[in-house]
Scaffold this motif. Structure first.
Motif, mmCIF file in Angstrom:
data_model
loop_
_atom_site.group_PDB
_atom_site.id
_atom_site.type_symbol
_atom_site.label_atom_id
_atom_site.label_comp_id
_atom_site.label_asym_id
_atom_site.label_seq_id
_atom_site.Cartn_x
_atom_site.Cartn_y
_atom_site.Cartn_z
ATOM 1 N N LEU A 39 -11.179 35.220 -25.045
ATOM 2 C CA LEU A 39 -11.569 34.333 -23.668
ATOM 3 C C LEU A 39 -12.235 34.791 -22.732
ATOM 4 O O LEU A 39 -11.495 35.013 -21.611
ATOM 5 C CB LEU A 39 -11.082 33.062 -23.629
ATOM 6 C CG LEU A 39 -10.939 31.618 -24.738
ATOM 7 C CD1 LEU A 39 -8.728 32.324 -25.092
ATOM 8 C CD2 LEU A 39 -11.165 30.492 -23.873
ATOM 9 N N GLN A 40 -13.310 34.561 -22.051
ATOM 10 C CA GLN A 40 -13.678 34.555 -20.651
ATOM 11 C C GLN A 40 -14.866 33.560 -19.906
ATOM 12 O O GLN A 40 -15.378 33.137 -20.773
ATOM 13 C CB GLN A 40 -14.550 35.759 -20.910
ATOM 14 C CG GLN A 40 -15.068 36.782 -20.130
ATOM 15 C CD GLN A 40 -15.613 38.130 -19.849
ATOM 16 O OE1 GLN A 40 -16.055 38.001 -20.844
ATOM 17 N NE2 GLN A 40 -15.965 38.919 -18.823
ATOM 18 N N LEU A 41 -14.094 33.307 -18.902
ATOM 19 C CA LEU A 41 -14.835 32.598 -18.397
ATOM 20 C C LEU A 41 -16.478 32.836 -18.058
ATOM 21 O O LEU A 41 -16.649 34.276 -17.545
ATOM 22 C CB LEU A 41 -14.328 32.266 -16.675
ATOM 23 C CG LEU A 41 -14.590 30.666 -16.069
ATOM 24 C CD1 LEU A 41 -14.212 29.172 -16.788
ATOM 25 C CD2 LEU A 41 -13.814 30.933 -14.710
ATOM 26 N N GLU A 42 -17.203 31.810 -18.097
ATOM 27 C CA GLU A 42 -18.572 32.443 -17.969
ATOM 28 C C GLU A 42 -18.754 32.232 -16.153
ATOM 29 O O GLU A 42 -18.045 31.026 -15.574
ATOM 30 C CB GLU A 42 -19.870 31.779 -18.230
ATOM 31 C CG GLU A 42 -19.879 31.442 -19.790
ATOM 32 C CD GLU A 42 -20.722 32.511 -20.186
ATOM 33 O OE1 GLU A 42 -19.989 34.022 -19.963
ATOM 34 O OE2 GLU A 42 -22.264 32.399 -20.821
ATOM 35 N N SER A 43 -20.208 33.151 -15.505
ATOM 36 C CA SER A 43 -19.486 32.799 -13.823
ATOM 37 C C SER A 43 -20.363 31.406 -13.546
ATOM 38 O O SER A 43 -19.288 30.682 -12.375
ATOM 39 C CB SER A 43 -20.913 34.124 -13.692
ATOM 40 O OG SER A 43 -21.618 33.754 -13.720
ATOM 41 N N GLU A 44 -20.384 30.903 -13.808
ATOM 42 C CA GLU A 44 -21.110 29.682 -13.283
ATOM 43 C C GLU A 44 -20.155 28.412 -13.375
ATOM 44 O O GLU A 44 -19.795 26.976 -12.704
ATOM 45 C CB GLU A 44 -22.342 28.720 -13.765
ATOM 46 C CG GLU A 44 -22.166 28.380 -15.620
ATOM 47 C CD GLU A 44 -23.015 29.084 -16.762
ATOM 48 O OE1 GLU A 44 -22.348 30.512 -16.976
ATOM 49 O OE2 GLU A 44 -23.364 28.290 -17.507
ATOM 50 N N SER A 45 -18.956 28.555 -14.393
ATOM 51 C CA SER A 45 -17.651 28.004 -14.378
ATOM 52 C C SER A 45 -16.173 28.229 -13.248
ATOM 53 O O SER A 45 -15.816 28.198 -13.147
ATOM 54 C CB SER A 45 -17.515 27.583 -15.503
ATOM 55 O OG SER A 45 -18.241 26.815 -16.578
ATOM 56 N N GLU A 46 -16.963 29.318 -12.239
ATOM 57 C CA GLU A 46 -15.788 30.375 -11.663
ATOM 58 C C GLU A 46 -15.349 28.812 -10.641
ATOM 59 O O GLU A 46 -13.775 28.942 -10.093
ATOM 60 C CB GLU A 46 -16.290 31.246 -10.813
ATOM 61 C CG GLU A 46 -16.057 32.573 -12.247
ATOM 62 C CD GLU A 46 -16.683 33.598 -11.449
ATOM 63 O OE1 GLU A 46 -17.266 33.484 -10.226
ATOM 64 O OE2 GLU A 46 -17.085 34.311 -11.932
ATOM 65 N N GLU A 47 -16.154 27.537 -10.238
ATOM 66 C CA GLU A 47 -15.915 26.634 -8.854
ATOM 67 C C GLU A 47 -16.010 24.917 -9.879
ATOM 68 O O GLU A 47 -15.568 24.537 -9.451
ATOM 69 C CB GLU A 47 -17.150 26.847 -8.075
ATOM 70 C CG GLU A 47 -17.060 28.165 -7.276
ATOM 71 C CD GLU A 47 -16.081 28.474 -6.925
ATOM 72 O OE1 GLU A 47 -15.704 27.830 -5.663
ATOM 73 O OE2 GLU A 47 -15.528 29.769 -6.297
#
Ligand code: HEM
Length: 484
Positions: free
Chosen positions: A445-453
């Protein structure tokens, strides 16, 4: 400890002036969705008890949990604050007063026992497996594994609870879409802040009611929402089943026939269960996933733990997942998420009795709204070292940093305590462990950048969550996989 925390039993010392005189600061805070932050700021400034509005005190200690929510020696309890728990036409478990509550809880409890949970396992497994199958399809499909896990977690938890409470799942996982009932529910959450505001300001409440009346689509929607559950429960009662769903337990045990729940009461309580048992669990799953994906060391460790413990996916079942000592790190992640991202972040208020009550060593006069504020309590440096940090190790006695040995673990009560505590706690843990373990076992799994916040959200009794975009890949083969 904050110097004010131990300050005093003088109430004035804990009374911010505006808050003592007016209800509007609290009302606006609720309306804006910043209640968790605003109440925490007051606790940080004024200590362990603070006046948040003229008639309401907020607490943030382990002792306050016991004094406010525990059963008293004389078997009484502090009543639920009627301004918060608004009673509807049907008695139901959340709003009922003490005597009615005991009756209802006695009838519902068998559906939530450990035995019931084991009997529900095959039903639960179908949903867990469907979730994984659907996620795998998305990895292979056109989205190439870009998945909104918030939606998927909502789908699986609402499917489970509808299957158990209504006799049939919403079918959200299967269709990959929110069922209209769920869509209404999530739309309503956005109104919760306003409803709380309206309960303090009758004029706003009146306006709300008038608007509802004037907008037939809104009331028609509400009617359809209620009709849906009514129809399902009636069908389920008429057709009967051998499945071990909630109704099976609620209707098969006959206590005192006079005190049986009638059909309307059963329906009312199933509606409560439908909401109490779905969103809260999905929220926690989102939180735990976000924390893991933003803490790569914890992610690798949790993943290694799950994959080393279970060689084959079929080895994961309710018993093996909850065996004492199994998956200590994953369990620590679950606890730490309950602390940092409580599914219900704001106070569940009670009122002091006619003689007043002693809370956290202070005498509080009669008829005051009191409660522990989870967000402030769990993030208070007087309860936890490095209170804002994600440190699952603090829950592992052998590894906890020395500074964490002073943590007041007893101040974490995500399922509340006493006679009104969460009835679905074991089911919630079972779902959370089963789903997290399966997701970690099966995917990279890897977080997509728009969900960092993603974490930074508004709160309207429940969290106003956004989509949680994650990139999933099939599990990488390990050395062990090659050998076996
Ligand atoms: C992470 C998941 C969950 C959390 C954090 C949670 C938390 C809570 C809390 C704090 C309360 C006390 C409410 C109050 O004082 O008014 C509560 C009550 C309740 N919960 Fe949960 N809950 C969760 C999952 C579930 C599930 C899965 C179910 C059932 C399917 C469930 C069913 C209930 C019921 C029936 C009550 C009312 C109990 C009573 O009044 O006697 N909950 N929950």
């Amino acid at each position: 400890t904050h110097p004010m925390t131990r300050s005093t039993s003088k109430t004035r010392g804990n009374s911010p002036r505006l808050r003592s005189a007016f209800t509007f600061p609290q009302a606006f805070s609720n309306l804006k969705g910043t209640g968790h932050l605003d109440t925490k700021a007051l606790h940080d400034r004024y200590g362990s008890v603070v006046r948040i509005s003229p008639n309401a005190l907020s607490f943030n200690t382990a002792q306050a949990w016991k004094d406010i929510y525990g059963l008293k020696k004389d078997r009484t309890e502090l009543a639920k604050d009627p301004n918060y728990y608004i009673k509807g036409p049907t008695v139901q478990i959340l709003t009922a007063d003490q005597e009615e509550h005991a009756r209802i809880r006695k009838h519902l409890a068998p559906a939530f026992s450990d035995t019931a949970l084991m009997e529900q396992e095959s039903l639960l497994n179908q949903h867990f497996e469907l979730l994984i199958a659907k996620l795998k399809q998305q990895v292979d499909g056109s989205s190439q594994g870009r998945v909104d896990l918030m939606a998927q977690y909502n789908f699986v938890t609402f499917d489970i609870i509808s299957d158990l409470a209504l006799g049939k799942p919403f079918g959200a996982l299967e269709s990959g879409r929110y069922h209209p009932w769920m869509r209404n529910f999530f739309e309503a959450i956005k109104f919760l802040g306003f409803i709380r505001f309206a309960s303090i300001y009758p004029l706003a409440g009146l306006l709300f009611q008038v608007t509802q009346r004037l907008m037939p689509s809104l009331s028609a929607k509400r009617r359809a929402h209620l009709d849906f559950t009514e129809k399902k429960v009636q069908e389920r009662l008429k057709n009967g089943t051998n499945r071990k769903d909630f109704l099976q337990y609620i209707t098969e045990r006959k206590y005192d026939t006079e005190k049986q729940l009638n059909e309307e009461e059963i329906l009312g309580n199933l509606r409560v269960i439908l909401t109490a048992g779905s969103e809260t669990t999905a929220t926690h799953l989102c939180g735990a996933t976000w924390f893991l994906l933003t803490h790569p060391t914890a992610l690798s460790r949790a993943q290694a733990e799950v994959r080393n413990t279970f060689k084959m996916p079929e080895d994961m079942n309710l018993r093996s997942l909850s065996k004492p000592g199994a998956l200590p790190f994953l369990n620590a992640v679950i606890q730490e998420t309950l602390r940092l991202y409580p599914s219900i972040p704001s106070t569940l208020p009670r009122v002091t009795g006619p003689q007043g009550s002693i809370i956290d060593g202070r005498y509080i006069p009669a008829n005051i709204s009191v409660g522990v504020h989870p967000w402030s309590t769990y993030r208070s440096s007087s309860n936890f070292t490095a209170a804002d940090d994600f440190l699952p190790e603090r829950w592992l006695p052998a590894e906890a940093p020395i500074a964490c040995s002073r943590d007041k673990k007893d101040s974490l009560k995500p399922f509340s305590l006493g006679p009104r505590n969460c009835l679905g706690k074991s089911l919630a843990y079972a779902e959370i462990r089963s789903i997290l373990a399966r997701v970690l076992w099966n995917f990279e799994l890897q977080l997509e950048s728009e969900s960092e916040e993603w974490f930074f959200q508004k709160e309207f009794v429940l969290w106003d969550k956004a989509s949680l975009w994650v990139k999933l890949r099939h599990r990488r083969p390990t050395l062990a996989d090659d050998v076996t």
